[in-house]
Design an enzyme around this catalytic site. Structure first.
Site, PDB file in Angstrom:
ATOM      1  N   THR A   1      29.587  20.809  70.209  1.00 22.31           N
ATOM      2  CA  THR A   1      30.794  20.020  69.973  1.00 22.31           C
ATOM      3  C   THR A   1      31.033  19.147  71.203  1.00 22.31           C
ATOM      4  O   THR A   1      31.293  19.670  72.297  1.00 22.31           O
ATOM      5  CB  THR A   1      32.024  20.935  69.767  1.00 22.31           C
ATOM      6  OG1 THR A   1      31.775  21.786  68.667  1.00 22.31           O
ATOM      7  CG2 THR A   1      33.272  20.095  69.507  1.00 22.31           C
TER       8      THR A   1
ATOM      9  N   LYS B   1      34.597  17.235  63.440  1.00 21.83           N
ATOM     10  CA  LYS B   1      34.748  18.488  64.180  1.00 21.83           C
ATOM     11  C   LYS B   1      35.996  18.463  65.070  1.00 21.83           C
ATOM     12  O   LYS B   1      36.742  19.435  65.128  1.00 21.83           O
ATOM     13  CB  LYS B   1      33.484  18.726  65.020  1.00 21.83           C
ATOM     14  CG  LYS B   1      33.541  19.899  65.954  1.00 21.83           C
ATOM     15  CD  LYS B   1      33.654  21.214  65.232  1.00 21.83           C
ATOM     16  CE  LYS B   1      33.814  22.361  66.230  1.00 21.83           C
ATOM     17  NZ  LYS B   1      34.050  23.630  65.550  1.00 21.83           N
TER      18      LYS B   1
ATOM     19  N   LEU C   1      24.861  23.387  73.068  1.00 19.48           N
ATOM     20  CA  LEU C   1      25.258  23.380  74.479  1.00 19.48           C
ATOM     21  C   LEU C   1      26.776  23.265  74.612  1.00 19.48           C
ATOM     22  O   LEU C   1      27.455  22.855  73.667  1.00 19.48           O
ATOM     23  CB  LEU C   1      24.569  22.197  75.174  1.00 19.48           C
ATOM     24  CG  LEU C   1      23.034  22.276  75.136  1.00 19.48           C
ATOM     25  CD1 LEU C   1      22.409  20.911  75.386  1.00 19.48           C
ATOM     26  CD2 LEU C   1      22.540  23.301  76.151  1.00 19.48           C
ATOM     27  N   PRO C   2      27.327  23.586  75.801  1.00 17.78           N
ATOM     28  CA  PRO C   2      28.789  23.613  75.912  1.00 17.78           C
ATOM     29  C   PRO C   2      29.468  22.249  75.735  1.00 17.78           C
ATOM     30  O   PRO C   2      30.402  22.134  74.949  1.00 17.78           O
ATOM     31  CB  PRO C   2      29.023  24.162  77.326  1.00 17.78           C
ATOM     32  CG  PRO C   2      27.774  24.918  77.661  1.00 17.78           C
ATOM     33  CD  PRO C   2      26.661  24.185  76.970  1.00 17.78           C
TER      34      PRO C   2
ATOM     35  N   LYS D   1      38.657  22.445  75.637  1.00 19.45           N
ATOM     36  CA  LYS D   1      37.761  21.274  75.663  1.00 19.45           C
ATOM     37  C   LYS D   1      37.914  20.460  74.384  1.00 19.45           C
ATOM     38  O   LYS D   1      38.069  19.228  74.424  1.00 19.45           O
ATOM     39  CB  LYS D   1      36.307  21.747  75.813  1.00 19.45           C
ATOM     40  CG  LYS D   1      35.279  20.639  75.750  1.00 19.45           C
ATOM     41  CD  LYS D   1      33.885  21.145  75.386  1.00 19.45           C
ATOM     42  CE  LYS D   1      33.785  21.490  73.929  1.00 19.45           C
ATOM     43  NZ  LYS D   1      32.417  21.740  73.458  1.00 19.45           N
TER      44      LYS D   1
HETATM   45  P1  NAD Z   1      28.100  29.355  75.298  1.00 15.21           P
HETATM   46  O1  NAD Z   1      28.650  28.936  76.612  1.00 15.21           O
HETATM   47  O2  NAD Z   1      28.175  30.792  74.882  1.00 15.21           O
HETATM   48  O3  NAD Z   1      26.547  28.909  75.183  1.00 15.21           O
HETATM   49  C1  NAD Z   1      26.044  27.726  75.715  1.00 15.21           C
HETATM   50  C2  NAD Z   1      24.659  28.024  76.279  1.00 15.21           C
HETATM   51  O4  NAD Z   1      24.083  26.803  76.767  1.00 15.21           O
HETATM   52  C3  NAD Z   1      24.688  29.010  77.453  1.00 15.21           C
HETATM   53  O5  NAD Z   1      23.829  30.106  77.175  1.00 15.21           O
HETATM   54  C4  NAD Z   1      24.203  28.168  78.633  1.00 15.21           C
HETATM   55  O6  NAD Z   1      23.461  28.897  79.579  1.00 15.21           O
HETATM   56  C5  NAD Z   1      23.348  27.130  77.919  1.00 15.21           C
HETATM   57  N1  NAD Z   1      23.118  25.933  78.721  1.00 15.21           N
HETATM   58  C6  NAD Z   1      24.016  25.181  79.407  1.00 15.21           C
HETATM   59  N2  NAD Z   1      23.401  24.135  80.017  1.00 15.21           N
HETATM   60  C7  NAD Z   1      22.087  24.240  79.695  1.00 15.21           C
HETATM   61  C8  NAD Z   1      20.935  23.465  80.026  1.00 15.21           C
HETATM   62  N3  NAD Z   1      21.016  22.376  80.833  1.00 15.21           N
HETATM   63  N4  NAD Z   1      19.741  23.863  79.542  1.00 15.21           N
HETATM   64  C9  NAD Z   1      19.645  24.962  78.742  1.00 15.21           C
HETATM   65  N5  NAD Z   1      20.702  25.742  78.405  1.00 15.21           N
HETATM   66  C10 NAD Z   1      21.907  25.371  78.875  1.00 15.21           C
HETATM   67  O7  NAD Z   1      28.829  28.434  74.211  1.00 15.21           O
HETATM   68  P2  NAD Z   1      28.947  28.697  72.632  1.00 15.21           P
HETATM   69  O8  NAD Z   1      30.166  29.502  72.371  1.00 15.21           O
HETATM   70  O9  NAD Z   1      27.629  29.147  72.107  1.00 15.21           O
HETATM   71  O10 NAD Z   1      29.255  27.198  72.143  1.00 15.21           O
HETATM   72  C11 NAD Z   1      28.247  26.192  72.125  1.00 15.21           C
HETATM   73  C12 NAD Z   1      28.828  24.949  71.479  1.00 15.21           C
HETATM   74  O11 NAD Z   1      29.264  25.268  70.158  1.00 15.21           O
HETATM   75  C13 NAD Z   1      30.052  24.369  72.209  1.00 15.21           C
HETATM   76  O12 NAD Z   1      29.999  22.975  72.184  1.00 15.21           O
HETATM   77  C14 NAD Z   1      31.221  24.916  71.402  1.00 15.21           C
HETATM   78  O13 NAD Z   1      32.373  24.073  71.501  1.00 15.21           O
HETATM   79  C15 NAD Z   1      30.633  24.922  69.997  1.00 15.21           C
HETATM   80  N6  NAD Z   1      31.224  25.896  69.069  1.00 15.21           N
HETATM   81  C16 NAD Z   1      31.462  27.182  69.458  1.00 15.21           C
HETATM   82  C17 NAD Z   1      32.017  28.078  68.551  1.00 15.21           C
HETATM   83  C18 NAD Z   1      32.299  29.515  68.937  1.00 15.21           C
HETATM   84  O14 NAD Z   1      32.949  30.225  68.130  1.00 15.21           O
HETATM   85  N7  NAD Z   1      31.822  29.999  70.084  1.00 15.21           N
HETATM   86  C19 NAD Z   1      32.308  27.677  67.245  1.00 15.21           C
HETATM   87  C20 NAD Z   1      32.015  26.370  66.874  1.00 15.21           C
HETATM   88  C21 NAD Z   1      31.468  25.479  67.790  1.00 15.21           C
END
Ligand code: NAD
Length: 294
Positions: free
Chosen positions: A92, A167, A64-65, A242
């Site tokens: 994260t 992280k 999740l975000p 963030k």
């Molecule tokens: P994203 O925004 O693409 O995906 C998050 C998903 O969570 C979305 O599809 C959203 O609809 C869903 N969501 C939000 N609230 C929800 C709820 N209450 N119930 C169900 N679903 C819900 O984000 P991401 O890029 O996939 O990143 C996710 C996490 O991973 C973050 O914490 C980010 O910091 C971490 N991260 C991302 C990357 C990257 O390269 N994108 C790399 C390492 C870590």
């Protein structure tokens, strides 16, 4: 094994797909119906709510975000999980929230680990993420084989919250070296040095770093990098901002001077404020070279 996967965004989709490829039953839920549809196309089973996804599963993985999403989703997870369900949060988030949610899980007799990842969307799709895991030895031992299906390295960082500590320190460093790499490429070009030539030299010299060799902010040298697709997808600048804010808050709480982290945070805050929040974090180079347009 039956696994609930909640949060199927840029990262979660590839991760859930890799669990499905390993022939686990993956029950997918996301607030975004299009994300669930993509997960179904990748071999998961659509579920209509967190509770529906979690009931009767052996493990829950969330991606999740931010911390408030994790708080909200786990309220529903706790209500639906059965004793013995292992909880893995790969988002994260801040150390305090990770520890509070895991403590809440423990009072209900549920084991939980924080397991944030490094590696980006390419690694999520390829199953080559690095997981940094906080939790007790027994919970880590149970989580390890599940995480190994989505990653090339699963490292026990210590007690609950220590995965998040690792992280946020890692991502503060990532934000600093991406900002520095963008500055170096812009300066090189303004001095008349070809970007590919600078890459060929610096990637084999002491300036070499991951932001350059795996995620180059200039299109061309690293074909899979978001710079080759208009800085779309990948790791959104809003998420980097963030993470830098989390690092600065932790630095403030612990009395640690992080001037470089603060400089990176202010650059990403400026970029996000100028409309770059949804752009990949390597797109910062457009702010630095003056070509960024809202
Ligand atoms: P994203 O925004 O693409 O995906 C998050 C998903 O969570 C979305 O599809 C959203 O609809 C869903 N969501 C939000 N609230 C929800 C709820 N209450 N119930 C169900 N679903 C819900 O984000 P991401 O890029 O996939 O990143 C996710 C996490 O991973 C973050 O914490 C980010 O910091 C971490 N991260 C991302 C990357 C990257 O390269 N994108 C790399 C390492 C870590």
């Amino acid at each position: 094994m039956e696994i609930a996967f909640i949060g199927l965004g840029n990262m979660g989709l590839g991760m859930a797909a890799n669990l499905a490829k390993a022939r686990h039953g993956v029950r997918a839920f996301d607030l975004d119906a299009a994300a669930v549809a993509r997960a179904v196309a990748a071999g998961c089973v659509a579920k209509a709510s967190v509770a529906d996804a979690v009931a009767g599963t052996d493990a829950v993985v969330t991606m999740l975000p931010a911390g408030h999403h994790v708080h909200a989703v786990y309220a529903d997870v706790f209500a639906a999980a059965s004793a013995g369900t292992l909880l893995i949060d790969a988002s994260t988030i801040d150390v305090v929230t990770a520890q509070a949610v895991a403590a809440d899980a423990a009072t209900r007799g549920l084991s939980m680990v924080d397991a944030p990842v490094s590696g980006g969307t390419t690694a999520a799709d390829a199953g080559t993420l690095t997981f940094m895991v906080g939790g007790g030895a027994e919970a880590f031992a149970r989580a390890q084989p599940i995480l190994a299906l989505m990653g090339k390295a699963v490292i026990h960082a210590g007690t609950v919250g220590m995965g998040q500590a690792a992280k946020l320190c890692n991502n503060m460093l990532l934000g600093i070296h991406m900002a520095g790499t963008c500055e170096a490429f812009v300066l090189a070009q303004r001095l008349g040095l070809d970007a590919q030539t600078f890459f060929d030299i610096s990637s084999k010299a002491s300036g070499q770093n991951w932001s350059m060799t795996s995620y180059c902010p200039v299109p061309g040298p690293v074909p899979g990098a978001p710079s080759n697709r208009g800085y779309a997808g990948g790791f959104a600048s809003a998420l980097m901002l963030k993470d830098l804010k989390l690092a600065l808050a932790a630095a403030s709480d612990s009395g640690t001077p992080v001037a470089m982290g603060a400089a990176a945070e202010s650059l990403y805050a400026l970029f996000a404020g100028l409309g770059g929040a949804g752009t990949d974090f390597s797109g910062l180079i457009k702010l630095i070279d003056g070509s960024w347009e809202r």
